[in-house]
Enzyme design. Sequence first.
Site, mmCIF file in Angstrom:
data_model
loop_
_atom_site.group_PDB
_atom_site.id
_atom_site.type_symbol
_atom_site.label_atom_id
_atom_site.label_comp_id
_atom_site.label_asym_id
_atom_site.label_seq_id
_atom_site.Cartn_x
_atom_site.Cartn_y
_atom_site.Cartn_z
ATOM 1 N N ALA A 177 0.835 -1.204 0.000
ATOM 2 C CA ALA A 177 0.000 0.000 0.000
ATOM 3 C C ALA A 177 0.872 1.258 0.000
ATOM 4 O O ALA A 177 0.570 2.237 -0.704
ATOM 5 C CB ALA A 177 -0.923 0.005 1.213
ATOM 6 N N TYR A 178 1.952 1.220 0.772
ATOM 7 C CA TYR A 178 2.866 2.370 0.840
ATOM 8 C C TYR A 178 3.552 2.583 -0.505
ATOM 9 O O TYR A 178 3.620 3.707 -1.026
ATOM 10 C CB TYR A 178 3.893 2.096 1.944
ATOM 11 C CG TYR A 178 4.971 3.147 2.094
ATOM 12 C CD1 TYR A 178 4.655 4.457 2.405
ATOM 13 C CD2 TYR A 178 6.313 2.804 1.942
ATOM 14 C CE1 TYR A 178 5.654 5.412 2.556
ATOM 15 C CE2 TYR A 178 7.319 3.750 2.092
ATOM 16 C CZ TYR A 178 6.975 5.056 2.397
ATOM 17 O OH TYR A 178 7.957 5.995 2.533
ATOM 18 N N VAL A 179 4.055 1.483 -1.081
ATOM 19 C CA VAL A 179 4.748 1.578 -2.368
ATOM 20 C C VAL A 179 3.807 2.123 -3.448
ATOM 21 O O VAL A 179 4.185 2.995 -4.244
ATOM 22 C CB VAL A 179 5.312 0.192 -2.776
ATOM 23 C CG1 VAL A 179 5.741 0.192 -4.237
ATOM 24 C CG2 VAL A 179 6.487 -0.178 -1.869
#
Lengths: 97, 269
Positions: free
Chosen positions: B181-183
Amino acid sequence: MLNREQALALVLRRLAALGRELGKPDLEQADASTRLFGENAALDSIGLVTLIADLEEDIRVATGKTVTLADEKAMSRLTSPFRRVDLLAEYVVEVTK
Amino acid sequence: MNKDEGKNNRHEAGKATFIEWTPPAAGQPREVELVMMAPPVRRLVALITGSSQGLGRALAERLLSEGWTVHGFARGPQDLTHAAFTAHAVDVTDEAAVRSAVGSVAEAGRIDLLVNNAGAASMNALLLTPGSVAEQLMRVNYLGTFHCLQAVGKVMVRQRAGRIINLTTVAVPLSLEGEAAYVASKAAVEALTQVAAKELASSGVVVTAVGFGPVDTKLTRAVPKAALAKINAAIGRPEGTTMAQAVDFLLAHSRSALAGKVEYLGHVL
């Protein structure tokens, strides 16, 4: 609040300044019927964005109001307020009410 | 002869000194004075989001020490005190709040540099990541950057000059497992950077992105050492990255990176 004549003068003055900056003398001769974008229009997309950004500041200086000209309301209209100088001036009157 | 004629009259404008030459009246002798004249210097103005702690705060302190005026956006209180620092309580996911705060900064003068540093991170296996976490990361990392870029971009287009740096991460080119999700949210920031760079370049506004591996902060000290070591090894920085190194790299990037450049500290293909 700006009336139609004041708004038109504001748009034309800014167009003329942009014309001098961009080396497009035609913009200095613009009038209410000048097409701003689309086929045979005075501005390309970057020029239109620059005009809108500059105009928002002009409106703030003239009225003290911070406005956003290119918002969802403007973008969702059947007739874009950015199509012609007169339509843009009328939209400026509307957003500064 | 008028007392001001034929003289170099010094004026103080802030710290800068400029000198005005008034020519002598006809027939009057000229006074000749050789002076060393320093050009008026305008303080550069930076806006940094996420300035209450970590990299944002360290960058603010460095720029202040170099004579910049700095405006810091953060949701919570900011305890950085400096005559040239102004704290703004702003949640970057709130478009109206961002517009209003940027407007108040712009009214005071120019904005020369925007650093979109505010961000959030979360480590979790993809199949265990709640949708709400993915949504929140996208809101803070992507939409927060979008709102600030748009509001400050308009100011810089009017100035016909400015530089915008968006923060990304080496986790994007590494396609790091456990950070889907962060990437994804930072990949969106990189894509936004490259399109914005093209759209704003002709107005004199340079948009770039810079990414780091784990920087030594309170946040990363809570991450298992083995996980940090793996990432640091992957980018050829086994010793990790200190805050000072990150700030140095960001400032070097700000002086030289061309529009659209996405640059990472470390060896990332």
